[in-house]
Scaffold this motif. Structure first.
Motif, PDB file in Angstrom:
ATOM      1  N   GLN A 149       1.101  -1.108  -0.016  1.00 38.87           N
ATOM      2  CA  GLN A 149       0.059  -0.020   0.170  1.00 38.87           C
ATOM      3  C   GLN A 149       0.901   1.127   0.033  1.00 38.87           C
ATOM      4  O   GLN A 149       1.737   1.456   1.011  1.00 38.87           O
ATOM      5  N   ASP A 151      -0.040   4.551  -1.221  1.00 40.20           N
ATOM      6  CA  ASP A 151      -0.497   5.790  -1.519  1.00 40.20           C
ATOM      7  C   ASP A 151      -1.130   6.346  -0.176  1.00 40.20           C
ATOM      8  O   ASP A 151      -1.390   7.489  -0.116  1.00 40.20           O
ATOM      9  N   ALA A 152      -1.385   5.467   0.842  1.00 37.27           N
ATOM     10  CA  ALA A 152      -1.835   6.040   2.252  1.00 37.27           C
ATOM     11  C   ALA A 152      -1.231   5.184   3.341  1.00 37.27           C
ATOM     12  O   ALA A 152      -0.673   4.216   2.995  1.00 37.27           O
ATOM     13  N   GLU A 159      -3.955   9.843   3.904  1.00 36.98           N
ATOM     14  CA  GLU A 159      -2.999   9.993   2.887  1.00 36.98           C
ATOM     15  C   GLU A 159      -2.258  11.469   3.347  1.00 36.98           C
ATOM     16  O   GLU A 159      -2.644  12.257   3.855  1.00 36.98           O
ATOM     17  N   ASP A 162       4.270  13.351   0.934  1.00 38.59           N
ATOM     18  CA  ASP A 162       5.312  12.272   0.571  1.00 38.59           C
ATOM     19  C   ASP A 162       6.235  12.494   1.552  1.00 38.59           C
ATOM     20  O   ASP A 162       6.887  11.673   1.689  1.00 38.59           O
ATOM     21  N   LYS A 195       7.653   7.556  -6.035  1.00 34.02           N
ATOM     22  CA  LYS A 195       6.860   7.708  -7.365  1.00 34.02           C
ATOM     23  C   LYS A 195       7.178   6.607  -8.236  1.00 34.02           C
ATOM     24  O   LYS A 195       6.064   5.898  -9.056  1.00 34.02           O
ATOM     25  N   ARG A 198       5.279   3.458  -7.070  1.00 30.24           N
ATOM     26  CA  ARG A 198       3.845   3.691  -7.389  1.00 30.24           C
ATOM     27  C   ARG A 198       3.331   3.631  -8.665  1.00 30.24           C
ATOM     28  O   ARG A 198       2.729   2.960  -9.352  1.00 30.24           O
TER      29      ARG A 198
END
Length: 251
Positions: A149, A151-152, A159, A162, A195, A198
Motif C-alpha cells: 500500500q 498511496d496512504a 494520505e 510524501d 513515485k 507507485r
C-alpha cells in the motif's frame, strides 16, 4: 488426451538417457511438466524446445493430470540473446525461478504468462534489467496478495505528504510520521523512488517503455523490493544468490 499449448520454459532437467523434462508456464493451462524424449541427444529436433526462456507451441499427450509427453513442437521465440549474455541470463533465470516457485501446478496462467513474456522481451531488447525485474517483482507481490500500500499510511489509512512517509516491508506499505512507532526500522526513501514504486504498482509489464533511472535510485529500488520480497514471500532462490554475486563483483 492431446494438448496444444503456448508455453515458456521455466526450467529444464535431464531425465534418463538423453531425455529432458521441461516445466512450462502456459497461456491457458497454468504450469505443466512435459517429458521430451531424446532432447539431449546429438542433432535432436527437439533440443531447442527445452532451452531456458524458449517460448513455443508444445503439443503433448497427457492422461488426466501429471506429466505429459511431447509429440511435437514449434519455436515462437528462442530468446537466444538472453542466454548469450551473462547478466541478462541471470535476471531471466531469476524471473523464471521466482515464477516457478510462486505459480502452482494447473493454476490459471494467462496473467503470469503475459508478464513473463513481457519481462523476457524487455530483457532481450536491452532495457534496464534491474528496473524490469523490480516491476516483475511488484506484479508477483500483487498477484500473490502482498502488493504494498503506497498511496496512504498502511496503519491509519490517511494520505499524508510524501515527505513524511517511510516504507515498511514488514507492515506492507508506507508509514506516516505519526505511525512510525509501529515499525521503527521502516526505510527512508527518496521521493523519486516512492513515485517509481507507485508507477510499478500501476504499470503492466506489457506496457513498459524505456524508464530512465539514475544509479542511486536503482540501488534504492532494489533494496526496497528485495526487502518486500524477503519479508512477504520469504523465498530462497539460487538465481538470487547468483545475482548477489554479480553485484558483489560489479558485473
Amino acid at each position: 488426451m492431446l494438448h496444444r499449448v503456448e508455453g515458456i520454459v521455466l526450467r529444464s532437467m535431464d531425465y534418463g538417457e538423453g531425455n529432458a523434462i521441461v516445466t512450462l508456464c502456459t497461456e491457458n493451462t497454468g504450469k505443466v511438466g512435459v517429458l521430451v524424449r531424446g532432447a539431449k541427444k546429438v542433432k535432436s529436433r527437439h533440443a531447442a524446445l527445452v532451452q531456458p526462456f524458449t517460448q513455443g507451441l508444445y503439443v503433448f499427450f497427457r492422461n488426466n493430470s501429471g506429466l505429459g509427453t511431447l509429440n511435437s513442437g514449434e519455436i515462437i521465440d528462442s530468446h537466444h540473446a538472453i542466454r548469450e549474455d551473462l547478466v541478462k541470463a541471470a535476471y531471466g533465470a531469476y524471473a523464471c525461478e521466482l515464477l516457478d516457485r510462486v505459480l502452482h501446478d494447473e493454476e490459471t496462467g494467462s496473467f503470469w504468462f503475459r508478464q513473463l513474456s513481457a519481462c523476457l522481451n524487455a530483457l532481450e531488447q536491452g532495457k534496464e534489467p534491474g528496473v524490469i525485474i523490480n516491476v516483475f517483482e511488484m506484479k508477483i507481490l500483487q498477484a500473490a496478495g502482498y502488493g504494498p500500500q503506497l498511496d496512504a499510511c498502511v496503519v491509519c489509512g490517511e494520505e499524508k505528504p510524501d515527505e513524511e512517509l517511510r516504507i515498511s516491508p514488514r507492515l506492507g506499505g508506507v508509514l506516516c510520521r505519526a505511525c512510525r512507532h509501529n515499525d521503527p526500522p521502516a526505510m527512508e526513501v527518496s521521493l523519486r523512488t516512492l513515485k517509481l514504486l507507485r508507477l510499478f504498482a500501476a504499470l503492466d509489464l506489457t506496457r513498459l517503455g524505456n524508464v530512465d533511472v539514475k544509479e542511486s535510485t536503482r540501488e534504492e529500488l532494489k533494496k526496497v523490493m528485495r526487502a518486500f520480497m524477503d519479508t512477504q514471500l520469504g523465498l530462497h532462490l539460487k538465481s538470487q544468490s547468483f545475482l548477489d554475486q554479480l553485484d558483489k563483483y560489479g558485473i
